[in-house]
Design a protein around this motif. Structure first.
Motif, short mmCIF file in Angstrom:
data_model
loop_
_atom_site.label_atom_id
_atom_site.label_comp_id
_atom_site.label_asym_id
_atom_site.label_seq_id
_atom_site.Cartn_x
_atom_site.Cartn_y
_atom_site.Cartn_z
N ALA A 213 0.79 -1.22 -0.05
CA ALA A 213 0.07 -0.08 0.16
C ALA A 213 0.98 1.43 -0.09
CB ALA A 213 -1.00 0.02 1.04
N LEU B 219 -0.41 6.38 -9.75
CA LEU B 219 -0.42 6.28 -8.05
C LEU B 219 -0.05 7.54 -7.74
CD1 LEU B 219 0.52 2.88 -6.77
CD2 LEU B 219 -1.78 3.78 -6.92
N LYS C 270 -7.36 5.30 0.85
CA LYS C 270 -7.83 4.84 -0.22
C LYS C 270 -6.75 3.82 -0.78
CE LYS C 270 -10.14 9.17 -1.74
NZ LYS C 270 -10.06 10.11 -2.83
N ARG C 271 -5.66 4.32 -0.68
CA ARG C 271 -4.52 3.05 -1.15
C ARG C 271 -4.60 1.86 -0.51
NH1 ARG C 271 -2.44 0.21 -3.62
NH2 ARG C 271 -0.17 0.03 -4.12
N ARG C 272 -4.68 1.80 0.98
CA ARG C 272 -4.90 0.69 1.82
C ARG C 272 -6.01 -0.27 1.27
NH1 ARG C 272 -2.86 2.58 7.73
NH2 ARG C 272 -0.65 3.50 7.04
N GLN D 126 3.08 0.01 -6.93
CA GLN D 126 2.33 -1.00 -6.56
C GLN D 126 3.14 -2.17 -5.65
OE1 GLN D 126 -0.79 -1.52 -7.59
NE2 GLN D 126 -0.93 0.18 -9.18
N ASP E 42 -7.60 -0.13 -1.51
CA ASP E 42 -7.34 -0.82 -2.99
C ASP E 42 -6.46 -1.83 -2.95
OD1 ASP E 42 -7.66 -0.39 -5.95
OD2 ASP E 42 -5.50 -0.14 -5.59
N ASP F 34 -2.65 9.96 -8.49
CA ASP F 34 -3.85 10.08 -7.64
C ASP F 34 -3.46 10.61 -6.27
OD1 ASP F 34 -5.28 8.75 -9.58
OD2 ASP F 34 -4.84 6.68 -8.68
N LEU F 35 -2.31 10.58 -6.03
CA LEU F 35 -1.97 11.20 -4.63
C LEU F 35 -1.87 12.74 -4.58
CD1 LEU F 35 -0.46 11.42 -2.09
CD2 LEU F 35 1.70 10.86 -3.09
N LEU G 39 2.16 4.85 -1.32
CA LEU G 39 1.65 5.78 -2.14
C LEU G 39 2.15 6.02 -3.61
CD1 LEU G 39 0.86 8.52 0.44
CD2 LEU G 39 -0.71 6.75 -0.50
#
Length: 272
Positions: free
Chosen positions: A137, A157, A187-189, A142, A191, A160-161, A139
């Motif tokens: 996860a 990513l 959100k990242r965790r 992947q 996803d 998005d951040l 930021l």
């Protein structure tokens, strides 16, 4: 970790508190004097940026990769000593001496190497293990189970951040805030839990993830204009200098004042 390691860590924490107190009673550095005279980056003058070659070693950390891309660390990212990492990171980013010893020493430990005598490549720091720094996860990356090579940022990513940024400076520059970072981590965790069948999470890795991310708010002041080249190209923005003006550098004690609120603000359930 044995008794010796515990005693070292306690000594470092005490050292860190002494530095934090010293910072309270000494004058701040001038904004254009943070990087010491004679060091790369003094007054915002950085060595030439050269993108890494396929054979070069890079880590999951944009800041360390940028140091190699600018030749502050070996450009191939290989055969680095832990004391060299300590000293170069301190000069480049104005972390406190205690902070700059603790992280390389911890890295030497999880790599089963000697801090004093062994060497490492930047890619070694991306070891995906329970007691290591690299975590799911991220930021900017992947998860390692999906993309084993952690040496390159995932540009979607990063986009998005930076899109999470809601803050503004007095002159209109866009800023990431603590709440923005908490939301991005949430959100990242969420996803990563959905997309990575091998996803792992622990309090230790969550805190490290919040800490890694919080450097964007401390060292970079949250400024998107400076973070964009760092996160996308792993390059220092022209004329950039660290935003931490404490004379003896950013201590772990002070840093936790950013990390803990960021992690407390994470709410994964909201995005599941």
């Amino acid at each position: 970790m044995g008794i010796g390691g515990t005693l070292v860590d306690l000594s470092v924490m005490t050292w860190d508190m002494v530095i934090a107190l010293a910072n309270l009673f000494t004058a701040k550095l001038a904004p254009n004097q943070v990087v010491p005279r004679g060091c790369p980056g003094h007054r915002g003058s950085w060595p030439e940026y050269i993108a890494p070659k396929p054979s070069d070693s890079r880590s999951a950390c944009p800041m360390l990769n940028a140091m190699a891309n600018h030749g502050i660390l070996p450009r191939d990212g290989k055969n680095i000593t832990f004391p060299e990492l300590n000293h170069k990171v301190r000069q480049t980013f104005n972390f406190a001496a205690s902070f700059c010893f603790f992280v390389p020493n911890f890295s030497a430990r999880f790599l089963n190497k000697s801090y004093a005598s062994d060497r490492f490549d930047l890619a070694d720091l991306s070891l995906h293990a329970e007691n290591a720094i690299e975590h799911d996860a991220s930021l900017t990356r992947q998860d390692a189970a999906l993309v084993p090579d952690q040496g390159k940022p995932d540009l979607q990513l990063v986009h998005d951040l930076l899109e999470e940024a809601t803050g503004k400076t007095s002159d209109g520059a866009t800023l990431l805030t603590k709440s923005d970072l908490s939301r991005a981590l949430s959100k990242r965790r969420a996803d990563a839990r959905k997309t990575n069948p091998h996803y792992s999470e622990s309090f230790f890795h969550n805190m490290f993830g919040a800490a890694n991310s919080s450097t964007m708010l401390t060292i970079f002041g949250g400024r998107v204009e400076d973070l964009k080249p760092m996160l996308e190209e792993e390059r220092f923005a022209d004329h950039w200098q660290p935003r931490v003006l404490d004379r003896y550098g950013l201590t772990m004690a002070k840093f936790n004042g950013t990390v803990l609120p960021v992690e407390r603000g994470v709410d994964v359930k909201k995005y599941q």
